[in-house]
Design a protein around this motif. Structure first.
Motif, PDB file in Angstrom:
ATOM      1  N   GLN A   1       0.951  -1.199   0.011  1.00  0.00           N
ATOM      2  CA  GLN A   1       0.157   0.026   0.052  1.00  0.00           C
ATOM      3  C   GLN A   1       0.827   1.233  -0.343  1.00  0.00           C
ATOM      4  N   ARG A   2       2.146   1.172  -0.898  1.00  0.00           N
ATOM      5  CA  ARG A   2       2.975   2.305  -0.759  1.00  0.00           C
ATOM      6  C   ARG A   2       2.973   2.784  -2.305  1.00  0.00           C
ATOM      7  N   PRO A   3       2.093   2.916  -3.249  1.00  0.00           N
ATOM      8  CA  PRO A   3       2.227   3.097  -4.413  1.00  0.00           C
ATOM      9  C   PRO A   3       3.159   4.442  -4.890  1.00  0.00           C
TER      10      PRO A   3
ATOM     11  N   LEU B   1      10.509  10.513  -3.018  1.00  0.00           N
ATOM     12  CA  LEU B   1       9.541   9.411  -2.048  1.00  0.00           C
ATOM     13  C   LEU B   1      10.394   8.376  -1.791  1.00  0.00           C
ATOM     14  N   PRO B   2      11.362   8.345  -0.877  1.00  0.00           N
ATOM     15  CA  PRO B   2      12.280   7.048  -0.604  1.00  0.00           C
ATOM     16  C   PRO B   2      11.438   6.181   0.439  1.00  0.00           C
ATOM     17  N   GLY B   3      10.197   6.389   0.924  1.00  0.00           N
ATOM     18  CA  GLY B   3       9.302   5.466   1.560  1.00  0.00           C
ATOM     19  C   GLY B   3       8.752   4.436   0.574  1.00  0.00           C
ATOM     20  N   MET B   4       8.596   4.784  -0.693  1.00  0.00           N
ATOM     21  CA  MET B   4       7.785   4.129  -1.881  1.00  0.00           C
ATOM     22  C   MET B   4       8.836   2.851  -2.014  1.00  0.00           C
ATOM     23  N   LEU B   5      10.034   2.981  -1.878  1.00  0.00           N
ATOM     24  CA  LEU B   5      10.976   2.100  -2.218  1.00  0.00           C
ATOM     25  C   LEU B   5      11.320   1.060  -0.960  1.00  0.00           C
TER      26      LEU B   5
END
Length: 676
Positions: free
Chosen positions: A345-347, A478-482
């Motif tokens: 759930q981190r598109p 958006l480092p959290g996406m990875l």
């Protein structure tokens, strides 16, 4: 000394196995795969499907409700995580299916006052003649809910894998293993897994079967075979049409149309007369006409429901203009190496949620430089151009133009492209991509050639650069996406390798890499679940059923989604649920002055919250309807008998407590509405 003959024997057995495999895969005189090859993998899928259904294993996310009704881990969850985003499945399709079972599979579901047609647009299990064309619903007539849900889950998906295999092996008759790996990888494309519903999958099954039937129509020497394929296409045409989800049907039909045009041009260039061409496609045309007649008959019986649905404010007769795409939507469409972010759930920059961000690994589209080389090679040698490849390329360019080139809406309307949307059109791109891959591999095999190193490297390099660009933006912004896809670079390299191997005529390696990246990305997008979480087995549902049986009245669920789901699965009459064409009888008493018609006349979920006075209707989102409830209002006094609530803001005036249930996250209370 005696010689060790083990290596010699081993080589002899290897040669014998290889010769046996070649005999097994030897095509017929018409160049098509023999029946044993055509049906081998579908037979394995059939056995797998029987085992999975017998065990009740499926991919439903109904386990989302577990933490709301019970403590501890969910013993039915075998692997993965229920996807909250897949509410179209667990909170709509599955809940309504259980409601139908509870009510006896009626044609008109009686939950909403005034009733709701079970066929449109929810496609609910029921007992009527149209179910003959809804094969995924057959299980509900002969199985319990657990096994019926499993049957409904697996039939369209396995049918898609079988149809993809038969299309591929028809073009690559000596490569059933490669065809099977690509077919399974195609099934596990992100878009299919995140939109895993019959309305998504059947259009693709139809398209692949139609393209396979057209190939057999022109190549098969057996009239029985041609009519058999035509009959299957006719049946699947009705299956697809009665699903009535136009945004996925349109791109699938366009791909088949352009494929057919390319195929017909090729046959005409082979000096076949128009009469000969028509005689070959005649069975398919006859089947299509018969299917159209059945579909028109079905629509005629549902005209009132269809008109009401088209008359809604959402989606209504919705149209989408050309050229609405953006750089972010383009990144979302091509970012297949980042699919694992959707599972967490981190598109990120890929989209609003997992479903909307889902896409394909467009391996065939990245082979377009190879397609160009093939066209140039054929033209230079003064041989017939590969019109089928050209047709598939043309439909890709058409769909890309719809996404990114504005100003040709009149033409788009003629092609019905305005009835689809930016994200749904990806289905057509994925389908065309598979066709391009198949025909490139076929050409390279037939001519025993391979694309040059630089052409293959350009094709693979374009993909690798696109993924690197997305990765760079994500790292910077958006480092959290990875965090959920730290190996994105590995999936990007494997995907690029698949493209390179396909171009260099190493299909086994290409198919293996394709299968690995798709399974790694979407293998657990949906959980592996045993049975279905059936809320009828809870104490609160049993209490609702018992109370309603003693004195039937209309219910309203107030608060969270659990209240709605319990009422629906309990089979009682209620003002909650995801509606199709709105019930005029229900809304006529909620909003007698039609003050809120714009808010409630839509395809949306109906929920209630505490609020003073007569009902006030609003839309938190375009597919959500929120209504306020006051037990002392004239509406409630005249039309509501019971309330199931977890909203403690509810004014208890005019309510008599009946029973309370302490649950992990809330207290559910049953009330009876009493005179003020």
């Amino acid at each position: 000394m005696p010689q060790d003959l083990t290596p010699v024997v081993g080589r002899s057995r290897l040669h014998a196995w290889r010769d046996g495999y070649r005999r097994f895969t030897e095509p017929g005189t018409d160049g098509l795969p023999r029946t044993r090859v055509l049906l081998a993998f579908p037979a394995l899928l059939l056995i797998l499907g029987i085992v999975l259904v017998a065990l009740g294993i499926n991919g439903s996310s109904s386990g989302v409700f577990h933490s709301q009704i019970a403590y501890g881990s969910d013993s039915s969850l075998i692997a993965g995580t229920p996807q909250l985003t897949r509410s179209d499945e667990w909170n709509v399709q599955t809940v309504w299916a259980i409601a139908q079972v509870q009510q006896g599979l009626p044609l008109v579901n009686e939950t909403f006052p005034g009733g709701m047609d079970a066929t449109l647009p929810q496609d609910l299990p029921r007992v009527d003649w149209t179910v003959a064309f809804r094969p995924h619903l057959w299980g509900f007539m002969v199985m319990d809910v657990d096994h019926a849900i499993a049957f409904k889950w697996w039939l369209p998906g396995l049918a898609l894998a079988a149809a993809a295999y038969m299309f591929l092996v028809t073009l690559l008759p000596r490569r059933p293993g490669v065809s099977a790996m690509i077919a399974v990888g195609f099934l596990y494309s992100p878009l299919f897994q995140w939109w895993y519903l019959s309305t998504t999958l059947w259009p693709v099954v139809w398209a692949l079967t139609a393209m396979t039937a057209l190939i057999h129509a022109f190549s098969s020497s057996s009239l029985r075979s041609r009519w058999g394929w035509a009959a299957l296409v006719g049946y699947l045409t009705v299956v697809m049409a009665t699903g009535i989800y136009v945004p996925f049907i349109v791109p699938a039909v366009l791909v088949v149309l352009f494929f057919a045009i390319g195929l017909v041009i090729e046959r005409r260039r082979e000096n076949r007369g128009l009469r000969a061409v028509l005689s070959r496609v005649g069975p398919v045309l006859v089947a299509g006409l018969a299917a159209s007649a059945v579909t028109v008959l079905w629509l005629a019986t549902k005209l009132t429901t269809v008109e009401a649905f088209l008359g809604t404010t959402y989606p209504g007769n919705r149209v989408t203009p050309t050229g609405g795409g953006s750089l972010l939507s383009f990144a979302s469409a091509i970012g297949s190496s980042f699919t694992q972010t959707l599972n967490a759930q981190r598109p990120g920059l890929l989209g609003a949620n997992g479903s909307e961000a889902s896409t394909f690994f467009y391996i065939g589209i990245y082979l377009l430089p190879v397609v160009g080389w093939i066209v140039f090679r054929q033209a230079r040698a003064k041989r017939m151009l590969p019109w089928t490849l050209i047709g598939l390329t043309a439909v890709v360019l058409l769909l890309l133009a719809y996404l990114y080139v504005p100003g040709w809406d009149a033409i788009a309307r003629l092609l019905l492209l305005d009835k689809t949307s930016q994200n749904r059109v990806r289905l057509g791109m994925g389908l065309a991509s598979l066709g391009l891959l198949a025909y490139v591999l076929r050409y390279l095999d037939e001519h025993r050639v391979r694309a040059g190193f630089w052409i293959a490297a350009i094709s693979a390099g374009l993909f690798a650069l696109s993924q690197a660009a997305i990765g760079y933006v994500a790292i910077r912004h958006l480092p959290g996406m990875l965090e959920a896809v730290q190996l994105w670079w590995l999936w990007a390299l494997l995907s690029a390798a698949a493209i390179y191997f396909a171009a260099r005529r190493q299909p086994r390696l290409a198919a293996t890499a394709f299968l690995i990246v798709t399974i790694a990305g979407s293998g657990l997008s949906n959980p592996i679940y045993s049975g279905v979480l059936d809320l009828r087995e809870t104490a609160v549902s049993r209490a609702v059923v018992a109370l309603d049986a003693s004195a039937p009245k209309t219910w309203v669920g107030i608060g969270g989604g659990l209240t709605t789901a319990v009422l629906l699965e309990s089979g009682v009459r209620a003002e909650n649920g995801f509606q199709g064409a709105p019930s005029r009888a229900m809304w006529g008493v909620i909003d007698p002055a039609n003050q809120y018609a714009f808010q409630w006349n839509r395809l949306a979920g109906v929920s209630w919250v505490a609020g003073p006075g007569e009902p006030v209707v609003s839309n938190p989102a375009e597919d959500q309807i929120r209504v306020t409830f006051d037990a002392c209002s004239a509406f409630a006094q005249a039309n509501v008998g019971y309330v199931l609530a977890d909203d403690h803001r509810l004014d208890a005036t005019c309510l008599k407590p009946v029973q309370a249930f302490e649950l992990p996250k809330a207290t559910l209370e049953i009330y009876q509405v009493v005179p003020r």
